[in-house]
Write an enzyme that holds these catalytic residues in place. Structure first.
Site, PDB file in Angstrom:
ATOM      1  N   GLU A  44       0.822  -1.207   0.000  1.00 17.62           N
ATOM      2  CA  GLU A  44       0.000   0.000   0.000  1.00 17.62           C
ATOM      3  C   GLU A  44       0.861   1.264   0.000  1.00 17.62           C
ATOM      4  O   GLU A  44       1.838   1.371   0.738  1.00 17.62           O
ATOM      5  CB  GLU A  44      -0.901  -0.004   1.231  1.00 17.62           C
ATOM      6  CG  GLU A  44      -1.847   1.182   1.338  1.00 17.62           C
ATOM      7  CD  GLU A  44      -2.596   1.218   2.658  1.00 17.62           C
ATOM      8  OE1 GLU A  44      -3.629   1.898   2.714  1.00 17.62           O
ATOM      9  OE2 GLU A  44      -2.144   0.567   3.626  1.00 17.62           O
ATOM     10  N   LYS A 117     -10.445   2.938  -1.611  1.00 15.53           N
ATOM     11  CA  LYS A 117     -10.543   2.236  -0.331  1.00 15.53           C
ATOM     12  C   LYS A 117     -11.857   2.570   0.371  1.00 15.53           C
ATOM     13  O   LYS A 117     -12.180   3.737   0.607  1.00 15.53           O
ATOM     14  CB  LYS A 117      -9.346   2.630   0.530  1.00 15.53           C
ATOM     15  CG  LYS A 117      -9.217   1.905   1.849  1.00 15.53           C
ATOM     16  CD  LYS A 117      -7.878   2.283   2.490  1.00 15.53           C
ATOM     17  CE  LYS A 117      -7.619   1.602   3.811  1.00 15.53           C
ATOM     18  NZ  LYS A 117      -6.269   1.951   4.336  1.00 15.53           N
ATOM     19  N   CYS A 154      -5.734  -2.553   2.558  1.00 12.66           N
ATOM     20  CA  CYS A 154      -5.408  -2.519   3.979  1.00 12.66           C
ATOM     21  C   CYS A 154      -6.622  -2.709   4.887  1.00 12.66           C
ATOM     22  O   CYS A 154      -7.098  -3.829   5.018  1.00 12.66           O
ATOM     23  CB  CYS A 154      -4.635  -1.248   4.308  1.00 12.66           C
ATOM     24  SG  CYS A 154      -3.658  -1.380   5.839  1.00 12.66           S
TER      25      CYS A 154
END
Length: 292
Positions: A44, A117, A154
């Site tokens: 990431e 995200k 993540c």
């Protein structure tokens, strides 16, 4: 002949120099491609240090529109050169909005699209809500040259709903680029094993391989002489049983890799019946912010 998918993930440390970070990532991508990997996952926000450790407005200058992002412009042509698929994590700017995003580069170097995200953490050492809006793309899967792939970023990896959604959309393998390590508010808290176990659970419950890429190394916080974060690596590939078939330690630099038979997995997934036996009419609590 069965369809197979060869995957790899990169584990390394990153610093302040964008060009050097890209160069280092390119080195590992070439190494993985030389070993036969078809899909290669960097970690990431590899464009620089993990900057979300504090609220500092200077970092907003490091974001770029996704098609013009220097990381995308460097890595996507590499995907075409090596005929590999690369999920590319970036800090994205769209007008006045900022996102923690991922661009999927197919094996011809073309850009298949963007994922933003969905789950944005906010806590000591991981103050992402200051920088990123919650993603507005919904979960995404892409038909690439080598298979139908799903990617979360993540914090997304802790949510079984995200993995199940991508599996329902037909993903044949799940990829999670990550930046996670020590917890500055509690030095005794070590999440490395739960981090892995959460994703191994996704593999079992969806009968699907899962790939996790994390960074390593100690990153000192600018302006905080005694502050910093140690990223615990532990990158891995888990098979459809959740078994670790390739893994790295907390400080190892390198790649993890594995190959899967997608036709076998498709049949085995059907045989388990997880998707046949679902009862979505009873899952309404999952779509309510505050179920009764």
């Amino acid at each position: 002949m069965s369809r197979t998918l060869s995957v790899a993930a990169i584990q390394t440390a990153y610093g302040m120099d964008l060009a050097e970070n890209i160069k280092k990532t390119e080195h590992f991508i070439r190494e993985a491609a030389a070993k036969g990997a078809q899909v290669i996952l960097p970690s990431e926000l590899f464009q620089g240090p993990y900057f979300c450790v504090a609220q500092e407005e200077r970092w907003f200058a490091e974001a770029h529109p996704w098609r013009e992002h220097p990381v995308v412009k460097a890595i996507a042509p590499l995907a075409g050169e090596l005929s590999v698929v690369i999920p590319i994590s970036i800090f994205e700017k769209e007008g006045p909005h900022y996102f923690n995003s991922l661009v999927m580069a197919d094996a011809d170097g073309s850009l298949l699209g963007l994922y933003r995200k969905s789950h944005i953490p906010d806590g000591p050492g991981y103050m992402e809500k200051y920088y990123f809006r919650p993603g507005d793309t919904g979960f995404k899967v892409w038909d690439t040259r080598f298979g139908r792939l799903g990617v979360g970023i993540c914090w997304d990896q802790w949510y079984p709903e995200a993995a199940r959604a991508m599996a329902l959309m037909g993903a044949e393998c799940l990829f999670y680029p990550t930046a996670i390590g020590s917890e500055p508010h509690d030095p005794s808290l070590d999440t490395a094993l739960p981090w892995r176990r959460a994703m191994q659970g996704h593999a079992v419950s969806n009968v699907i391989p899962v790939v996790g890429a994390n960074r390593i190394g100690f990153e000192r916080w600018d302006g905080y002489p005694n502050g910093g974060q140690t990223f615990y690596g532990s990158s891995f590939v888990a098979d459809h049983r959740g078994d670790l078939v390739s893994e790295l330690g907390r400080a190892d630099e390198g790649i993890v890799e594995a190959t899967f038979d997608l036709d076998f997995l498709q049949t085995h997934r059907a045989a388990w019946g997880f998707f046949r036996d679902r009862r979505p009419e009873f899952y309404t609590a999952l779509s309510s912010g505050r179920p009764a």
